[in-house]
Design a protein around this motif. Sequence first.
Motif, PDB file in Angstrom:
ATOM      1  N   PHE A 193      16.520 -11.481  67.042  1.00 37.05           N
ATOM      2  CA  PHE A 193      15.693 -12.236  66.101  1.00 37.05           C
ATOM      3  C   PHE A 193      16.321 -12.227  64.716  1.00 37.05           C
ATOM      4  N   LYS A 194      16.780 -11.044  64.316  1.00 35.32           N
ATOM      5  CA  LYS A 194      17.398 -10.934  62.985  1.00 35.32           C
ATOM      6  C   LYS A 194      18.655 -11.796  62.895  1.00 35.32           C
ATOM      7  N   HIS A 195      19.448 -11.769  63.951  1.00 32.33           N
ATOM      8  CA  HIS A 195      20.660 -12.602  63.952  1.00 32.33           C
ATOM      9  C   HIS A 195      20.309 -14.080  63.849  1.00 32.33           C
ATOM     10  N   GLU A 196      19.324 -14.479  64.636  1.00 33.38           N
ATOM     11  CA  GLU A 196      18.932 -15.891  64.647  1.00 33.38           C
ATOM     12  C   GLU A 196      18.464 -16.359  63.273  1.00 33.38           C
ATOM     13  N   HIS A 197      17.855 -15.446  62.532  1.00 34.00           N
ATOM     14  CA  HIS A 197      17.232 -15.851  61.272  1.00 34.00           C
ATOM     15  C   HIS A 197      18.019 -15.472  60.026  1.00 34.00           C
ATOM     16  N   SER A 198      19.085 -14.684  60.200  1.00 32.10           N
ATOM     17  CA  SER A 198      19.824 -14.275  59.015  1.00 32.10           C
ATOM     18  C   SER A 198      20.516 -15.486  58.401  1.00 32.10           C
ATOM     19  N   GLU A 199      20.397 -15.615  57.122  1.00 29.99           N
ATOM     20  CA  GLU A 199      20.983 -16.713  56.355  1.00 29.99           C
ATOM     21  C   GLU A 199      20.460 -18.082  56.786  1.00 29.99           C
ATOM     22  N   GLU A 200      19.398 -18.092  57.583  1.00 25.35           N
ATOM     23  CA  GLU A 200      18.822 -19.352  58.042  1.00 25.35           C
ATOM     24  C   GLU A 200      17.612 -19.740  57.198  1.00 25.35           C
ATOM     25  N   VAL A 201      16.905 -18.719  56.758  1.00 25.02           N
ATOM     26  CA  VAL A 201      15.591 -18.952  56.166  1.00 25.02           C
ATOM     27  C   VAL A 201      15.653 -18.695  54.666  1.00 25.02           C
ATOM     28  N   SER A 202      15.426 -19.746  53.896  1.00 25.77           N
ATOM     29  CA  SER A 202      15.450 -19.588  52.447  1.00 25.77           C
ATOM     30  C   SER A 202      14.210 -18.822  51.990  1.00 25.77           C
ATOM     31  N   ALA A 203      14.285 -18.294  50.779  1.00 27.41           N
ATOM     32  CA  ALA A 203      13.135 -17.568  50.238  1.00 27.41           C
ATOM     33  C   ALA A 203      11.922 -18.485  50.153  1.00 27.41           C
ATOM     34  N   LYS A 235      10.418   5.280  69.525  1.00 30.12           N
ATOM     35  CA  LYS A 235       9.293   4.527  70.094  1.00 30.12           C
ATOM     36  C   LYS A 235       9.670   3.045  70.225  1.00 30.12           C
ATOM     37  N   PRO A 236       9.096   2.367  71.206  1.00 29.83           N
ATOM     38  CA  PRO A 236       9.443   0.949  71.381  1.00 29.83           C
ATOM     39  C   PRO A 236       9.129   0.135  70.129  1.00 29.83           C
ATOM     40  N   VAL A 237      10.044  -0.762  69.778  1.00 29.99           N
ATOM     41  CA  VAL A 237       9.792  -1.698  68.675  1.00 29.99           C
ATOM     42  C   VAL A 237       8.651  -2.624  69.068  1.00 29.99           C
ATOM     43  N   LEU A 238       7.724  -2.834  68.145  1.00 31.39           N
ATOM     44  CA  LEU A 238       6.560  -3.677  68.450  1.00 31.39           C
ATOM     45  C   LEU A 238       6.693  -5.077  67.877  1.00 31.39           C
ATOM     46  N   ARG A 239       7.452  -5.200  66.821  1.00 32.22           N
ATOM     47  CA  ARG A 239       7.598  -6.514  66.188  1.00 32.22           C
ATOM     48  C   ARG A 239       8.823  -7.241  66.730  1.00 32.22           C
ATOM     49  N   ILE A 240       8.589  -8.455  67.221  1.00 32.82           N
ATOM     50  CA  ILE A 240       9.696  -9.296  67.678  1.00 32.82           C
ATOM     51  C   ILE A 240      10.697  -9.468  66.531  1.00 32.82           C
ATOM     52  N   SER A 241      10.163  -9.568  65.311  1.00 35.10           N
ATOM     53  CA  SER A 241      11.022  -9.829  64.152  1.00 35.10           C
ATOM     54  C   SER A 241      11.923  -8.646  63.799  1.00 35.10           C
ATOM     55  N   GLU A 242      11.730  -7.511  64.482  1.00 34.78           N
ATOM     56  CA  GLU A 242      12.617  -6.368  64.222  1.00 34.78           C
ATOM     57  C   GLU A 242      13.705  -6.236  65.286  1.00 34.78           C
ATOM     58  N   LEU A 243      13.675  -7.120  66.252  1.00 35.33           N
ATOM     59  CA  LEU A 243      14.701  -7.062  67.296  1.00 35.33           C
ATOM     60  C   LEU A 243      15.999  -7.688  66.787  1.00 35.33           C
ATOM     61  N   ARG A 244      17.070  -7.199  67.355  1.00 29.72           N
ATOM     62  CA  ARG A 244      18.394  -7.617  66.854  1.00 29.72           C
ATOM     63  C   ARG A 244      18.617  -9.109  67.002  1.00 29.72           C
TER      64      ARG A 244
END
Lengths: 141, 144
Positions: B107-117, B96-105
Amino acid sequence: MNRTLAVVFSLGLSTGILADAVAAGPGQDAVIADYAEKAKLADPAFTGFDAAAGKAFFFAKHVGGGADTPSCTSCHTEDITKPGQTRAGKTIDPMAVSVTVDRLTDLAKVEKWIRRNCNSVLGRDCTPKEAGDVLFWLASQ
Amino acid sequence: MKRRLLAVAALTLATTSHAADRMVTDELTKTECSACHIAYPPRMLPAASWEALMAGLKDHFGEDATLDDAALTHIRDYLVANAGRDDAKAVDAEGKPVLRISELRWFKHEHSEEVSAASFKKAGSWANCVACHAGAEKGQFDDE
Protein backbone atom coordinates in the motif's frame (compact mmCIF):
# COMPACT_ATOMS: atom_id res chain seq x y z
CA MET A 1 -51.17 -9.88 26.16
CA ASN A 2 -47.44 -9.80 25.75
CA ARG A 3 -45.09 -8.01 28.06
CA THR A 4 -44.30 -5.21 25.65
CA LEU A 5 -47.88 -4.18 25.27
CA ALA A 6 -48.54 -4.52 28.98
CA VAL A 7 -45.71 -2.17 29.81
CA VAL A 8 -46.68 0.30 27.13
CA PHE A 9 -50.22 0.37 28.44
CA SER A 10 -48.96 0.68 31.98
CA LEU A 11 -47.16 3.83 30.87
CA GLY A 12 -50.60 5.04 30.01
CA LEU A 13 -50.99 8.74 29.45
CA SER A 14 -47.32 9.50 28.90
CA THR A 15 -47.10 7.08 25.99
CA GLY A 16 -50.18 8.63 24.47
CA ILE A 17 -48.56 12.03 24.66
CA LEU A 18 -45.44 10.67 23.01
CA ALA A 19 -47.42 9.27 20.12
CA ASP A 20 -49.15 12.59 19.57
CA ALA A 21 -45.99 14.64 19.74
CA VAL A 22 -44.00 12.57 17.27
CA ALA A 23 -44.51 13.64 13.69
CA ALA A 24 -42.85 10.47 12.42
CA GLY A 25 -44.55 7.24 11.36
CA PRO A 26 -45.53 4.00 13.09
CA GLY A 27 -42.05 2.56 12.56
CA GLN A 28 -40.45 5.24 14.71
CA ASP A 29 -43.28 5.04 17.23
CA ALA A 30 -42.65 1.33 17.70
CA VAL A 31 -38.91 1.86 18.25
CA ILE A 32 -39.55 4.65 20.73
CA ALA A 33 -42.17 2.53 22.53
CA ASP A 34 -39.53 -0.17 22.91
CA TYR A 35 -37.13 2.34 24.44
CA ALA A 36 -39.93 3.54 26.70
CA GLU A 37 -40.29 -0.02 27.94
CA LYS A 38 -36.56 -0.21 28.60
CA ALA A 39 -36.63 3.14 30.40
CA LYS A 40 -39.52 2.05 32.58
CA LEU A 41 -37.74 -1.15 33.51
CA ALA A 42 -34.57 0.79 34.37
CA ASP A 43 -36.43 3.44 36.34
CA PRO A 44 -40.00 2.90 37.56
CA ALA A 45 -40.32 6.68 37.97
CA PHE A 46 -39.92 7.17 34.20
CA THR A 47 -42.85 9.14 32.80
CA GLY A 48 -41.86 9.89 29.22
CA PHE A 49 -39.17 11.13 26.89
CA ASP A 50 -38.10 14.73 26.61
CA ALA A 51 -37.19 16.12 23.17
CA ALA A 52 -35.39 19.16 24.61
CA ALA A 53 -33.22 16.91 26.77
CA GLY A 54 -32.52 14.72 23.75
CA LYS A 55 -31.45 17.70 21.69
CA ALA A 56 -29.19 18.94 24.47
CA PHE A 57 -27.64 15.49 24.83
CA PHE A 58 -27.03 15.28 21.08
CA PHE A 59 -25.23 18.63 21.01
CA ALA A 60 -23.36 18.26 24.30
CA LYS A 61 -19.61 17.77 24.50
CA HIS A 62 -19.16 14.55 26.45
CA VAL A 63 -16.13 13.05 28.13
CA GLY A 64 -14.98 9.46 28.37
CA GLY A 65 -15.18 8.49 24.70
CA GLY A 66 -12.79 8.80 21.79
CA ALA A 67 -10.71 11.95 21.46
CA ASP A 68 -12.05 12.62 17.96
CA THR A 69 -15.67 12.02 18.89
CA PRO A 70 -16.69 14.06 21.94
CA SER A 71 -20.19 14.67 20.59
CA CYS A 72 -22.89 13.17 18.38
CA THR A 73 -22.25 16.21 16.20
CA SER A 74 -18.63 15.11 15.63
CA CYS A 75 -19.94 12.89 12.83
CA HIS A 76 -23.57 13.93 12.37
CA THR A 77 -22.75 17.67 12.26
CA GLU A 78 -24.77 20.39 13.95
CA ASP A 79 -27.44 20.33 11.24
CA ILE A 80 -29.30 17.04 11.38
CA THR A 81 -31.12 17.83 8.14
CA LYS A 82 -27.77 17.62 6.34
CA PRO A 83 -25.55 14.58 5.73
CA GLY A 84 -22.83 13.76 8.22
CA GLN A 85 -19.51 12.04 7.71
CA THR A 86 -17.80 9.12 9.41
CA ARG A 87 -14.19 9.50 10.51
CA ALA A 88 -13.27 7.27 7.57
CA GLY A 89 -14.91 9.73 5.18
CA LYS A 90 -18.18 7.98 4.37
CA THR A 91 -21.36 10.02 4.08
CA ILE A 92 -23.99 9.48 6.77
CA ASP A 93 -27.56 10.15 5.74
CA PRO A 94 -29.20 12.99 7.67
CA MET A 95 -30.57 11.99 11.08
CA ALA A 96 -33.76 14.06 10.84
CA VAL A 97 -36.67 11.75 10.13
CA SER A 98 -38.31 14.40 7.96
CA VAL A 99 -35.35 14.10 5.58
CA THR A 100 -34.44 10.42 5.93
CA VAL A 101 -37.88 8.91 6.30
CA ASP A 102 -36.82 5.37 7.21
CA ARG A 103 -34.60 6.55 10.06
CA LEU A 104 -35.28 4.90 13.42
CA THR A 105 -37.65 2.27 12.04
CA ASP A 106 -35.40 -0.78 12.48
CA LEU A 107 -35.03 -1.58 16.18
CA ALA A 108 -31.99 -3.85 15.75
CA LYS A 109 -30.22 -1.18 13.73
CA VAL A 110 -31.06 1.54 16.24
CA GLU A 111 -29.85 -0.60 19.14
CA LYS A 112 -26.62 -1.42 17.31
CA TRP A 113 -25.80 2.22 16.63
CA ILE A 114 -26.84 3.47 20.04
CA ARG A 115 -24.57 0.84 21.59
CA ARG A 116 -21.64 1.70 19.32
CA ASN A 117 -21.97 5.45 19.29
CA CYS A 118 -22.56 5.89 23.00
CA ASN A 119 -19.39 3.93 23.57
CA SER A 120 -17.47 6.01 21.01
CA VAL A 121 -18.74 9.33 22.37
CA LEU A 122 -19.19 8.68 26.10
CA GLY A 123 -17.12 5.55 26.69
CA ARG A 124 -20.16 3.84 28.21
CA ASP A 125 -23.66 2.67 27.41
CA CYS A 126 -26.34 5.33 27.30
CA THR A 127 -29.23 4.84 29.66
CA PRO A 128 -32.53 4.01 27.95
CA LYS A 129 -33.75 7.48 28.98
CA GLU A 130 -30.77 9.24 27.40
CA ALA A 131 -31.08 7.24 24.19
CA GLY A 132 -34.86 7.53 24.10
CA ASP A 133 -34.75 11.30 24.57
CA VAL A 134 -32.46 11.60 21.54
CA LEU A 135 -34.57 9.24 19.43
CA PHE A 136 -37.70 11.09 20.46
CA TRP A 137 -36.17 14.41 19.44
CA LEU A 138 -34.82 13.06 16.11
CA ALA A 139 -38.21 11.57 15.27
CA SER A 140 -39.81 14.97 15.70
CA GLN A 141 -37.35 16.69 13.35
CA MET B 1 18.49 -6.41 -2.58
CA LYS B 2 16.34 -9.20 -1.28
CA ARG B 3 14.10 -6.73 0.46
CA ARG B 4 13.71 -4.78 -2.69
CA LEU B 5 12.75 -7.85 -4.66
CA LEU B 6 10.15 -8.77 -2.10
CA ALA B 7 8.69 -5.30 -2.30
CA VAL B 8 8.52 -5.50 -6.07
CA ALA B 9 6.89 -8.91 -5.85
CA ALA B 10 4.30 -7.60 -3.43
CA LEU B 11 3.67 -4.63 -5.65
CA THR B 12 3.23 -6.81 -8.70
CA LEU B 13 0.80 -9.01 -6.84
CA ALA B 14 -1.20 -6.01 -5.83
CA THR B 15 -1.32 -4.31 -9.19
CA THR B 16 -1.97 -7.29 -11.41
CA SER B 17 -5.00 -8.56 -9.55
CA HIS B 18 -8.25 -7.96 -11.35
CA ALA B 19 -11.19 -6.01 -10.06
CA ALA B 20 -13.09 -9.28 -9.67
CA ASP B 21 -10.56 -10.37 -7.07
CA ARG B 22 -11.21 -7.19 -5.17
CA MET B 23 -14.97 -7.44 -5.13
CA VAL B 24 -16.65 -8.00 -1.81
CA THR B 25 -19.14 -10.69 -2.70
CA ASP B 26 -20.67 -11.32 0.71
CA GLU B 27 -23.73 -9.17 1.26
CA LEU B 28 -23.56 -9.00 5.05
CA THR B 29 -19.89 -8.05 4.92
CA LYS B 30 -20.64 -5.37 2.37
CA THR B 31 -23.54 -3.97 4.38
CA GLU B 32 -21.86 -3.93 7.77
CA CYS B 33 -18.39 -2.75 6.80
CA SER B 34 -19.59 -0.16 4.33
CA ALA B 35 -21.65 1.64 6.95
CA CYS B 36 -18.52 3.54 7.96
CA HIS B 37 -16.04 3.02 5.11
CA ILE B 38 -15.93 1.02 1.92
CA ALA B 39 -15.98 -2.71 2.52
CA TYR B 40 -12.31 -3.40 1.90
CA PRO B 41 -11.49 -6.38 -0.31
CA PRO B 42 -10.64 -9.40 1.86
CA ARG B 43 -7.42 -10.01 -0.06
CA MET B 44 -6.01 -6.67 1.03
CA LEU B 45 -5.12 -8.11 4.45
CA PRO B 46 -3.65 -11.47 5.42
CA ALA B 47 -5.81 -13.87 7.42
CA ALA B 48 -3.95 -13.20 10.67
CA SER B 49 -4.74 -9.49 10.35
CA TRP B 50 -8.43 -10.11 9.70
CA GLU B 51 -8.57 -12.44 12.71
CA ALA B 52 -6.99 -9.83 14.95
CA LEU B 53 -9.09 -7.01 13.56
CA MET B 54 -12.36 -8.87 13.98
CA ALA B 55 -11.38 -9.84 17.54
CA GLY B 56 -10.99 -6.16 18.40
CA LEU B 57 -14.12 -4.46 17.10
CA LYS B 58 -14.81 -2.95 20.50
CA ASP B 59 -11.97 -0.54 19.76
CA HIS B 60 -11.83 -0.38 15.98
CA PHE B 61 -9.33 2.43 15.42
CA GLY B 62 -11.05 4.41 18.14
CA GLU B 63 -14.62 3.43 17.28
CA ASP B 64 -16.92 0.82 18.73
CA ALA B 65 -17.77 -1.33 15.71
CA THR B 66 -19.14 -4.34 17.60
CA LEU B 67 -21.45 -6.80 15.88
CA ASP B 68 -23.76 -9.44 17.25
CA ASP B 69 -22.15 -12.88 17.49
CA ALA B 70 -23.79 -14.33 14.39
CA ALA B 71 -22.75 -11.42 12.17
CA LEU B 72 -19.25 -11.37 13.66
CA THR B 73 -18.68 -15.05 12.93
CA HIS B 74 -20.13 -14.84 9.44
CA ILE B 75 -18.08 -11.82 8.41
CA ARG B 76 -14.86 -13.02 10.03
CA ASP B 77 -15.14 -16.38 8.29
CA TYR B 78 -15.70 -14.72 4.92
CA LEU B 79 -12.76 -12.35 5.35
CA VAL B 80 -10.40 -15.06 6.54
CA ALA B 81 -11.43 -17.51 3.81
CA ASN B 82 -10.76 -14.89 1.14
CA ALA B 83 -7.79 -13.16 2.74
CA GLY B 84 -4.61 -12.17 0.98
CA ARG B 85 -1.61 -14.43 1.18
CA ASP B 86 0.16 -14.77 4.49
CA ASP B 87 2.77 -12.09 5.00
CA ALA B 88 5.40 -12.60 7.66
CA LYS B 89 6.28 -8.91 7.41
CA ALA B 90 2.76 -7.72 8.12
CA VAL B 91 3.44 -7.39 11.82
CA ASP B 92 4.10 -4.42 14.03
CA ALA B 93 7.10 -3.82 16.29
CA GLU B 94 5.57 -6.13 18.91
CA GLY B 95 5.01 -8.89 16.39
CA LYS B 96 1.25 -8.40 16.31
CA PRO B 97 -0.56 -8.51 12.96
CA VAL B 98 -0.84 -5.16 11.19
CA LEU B 99 -4.46 -4.04 11.22
CA ARG B 100 -4.34 -1.11 8.84
CA ILE B 101 -4.16 -1.85 5.13
CA SER B 102 -2.45 1.53 4.81
CA GLU B 103 0.49 0.24 6.87
CA LEU B 104 1.24 -2.65 4.54
CA ARG B 105 4.26 -2.40 2.31
CA TRP B 106 2.44 -2.73 -1.00
CA PHE B 107 0.00 0.00 0.00
CA LYS B 108 2.79 2.39 0.92
CA HIS B 109 4.59 1.69 -2.34
CA GLU B 110 1.44 2.21 -4.36
CA HIS B 111 0.80 5.55 -2.71
CA SER B 112 4.27 6.95 -2.20
CA GLU B 113 4.77 10.12 -4.22
CA GLU B 114 1.31 9.55 -5.70
CA VAL B 115 -0.83 11.49 -3.31
CA SER B 116 -0.37 15.22 -2.94
CA ALA B 117 -0.92 16.90 0.41
CA ALA B 118 -4.00 18.59 -1.02
CA SER B 119 -5.45 15.28 -2.21
CA PHE B 120 -4.83 13.68 1.14
CA LYS B 121 -6.43 16.59 2.95
CA LYS B 122 -9.49 16.27 0.75
CA ALA B 123 -9.72 12.52 1.39
CA GLY B 124 -9.20 13.06 5.12
CA SER B 125 -7.95 9.54 5.70
CA TRP B 126 -6.23 6.66 3.94
CA ALA B 127 -9.45 4.81 4.72
CA ASN B 128 -11.34 6.95 2.22
CA CYS B 129 -10.42 5.07 -0.97
CA VAL B 130 -13.27 6.49 -3.04
CA ALA B 131 -11.93 10.03 -2.65
CA CYS B 132 -9.46 9.11 -5.41
CA HIS B 133 -10.52 5.66 -6.64
CA ALA B 134 -14.07 6.29 -7.83
CA GLY B 135 -14.69 2.61 -8.53
CA ALA B 136 -13.25 1.33 -5.27
CA GLU B 137 -16.53 -0.12 -4.11
CA LYS B 138 -16.60 -2.24 -7.26
CA GLY B 139 -13.06 -3.41 -6.67
CA GLN B 140 -11.52 -0.94 -9.11
CA PHE B 141 -8.36 0.66 -7.77
CA ASP B 142 -6.31 0.95 -10.95
CA ASP B 143 -7.54 4.37 -11.95
CA GLU B 144 -4.73 6.48 -10.59
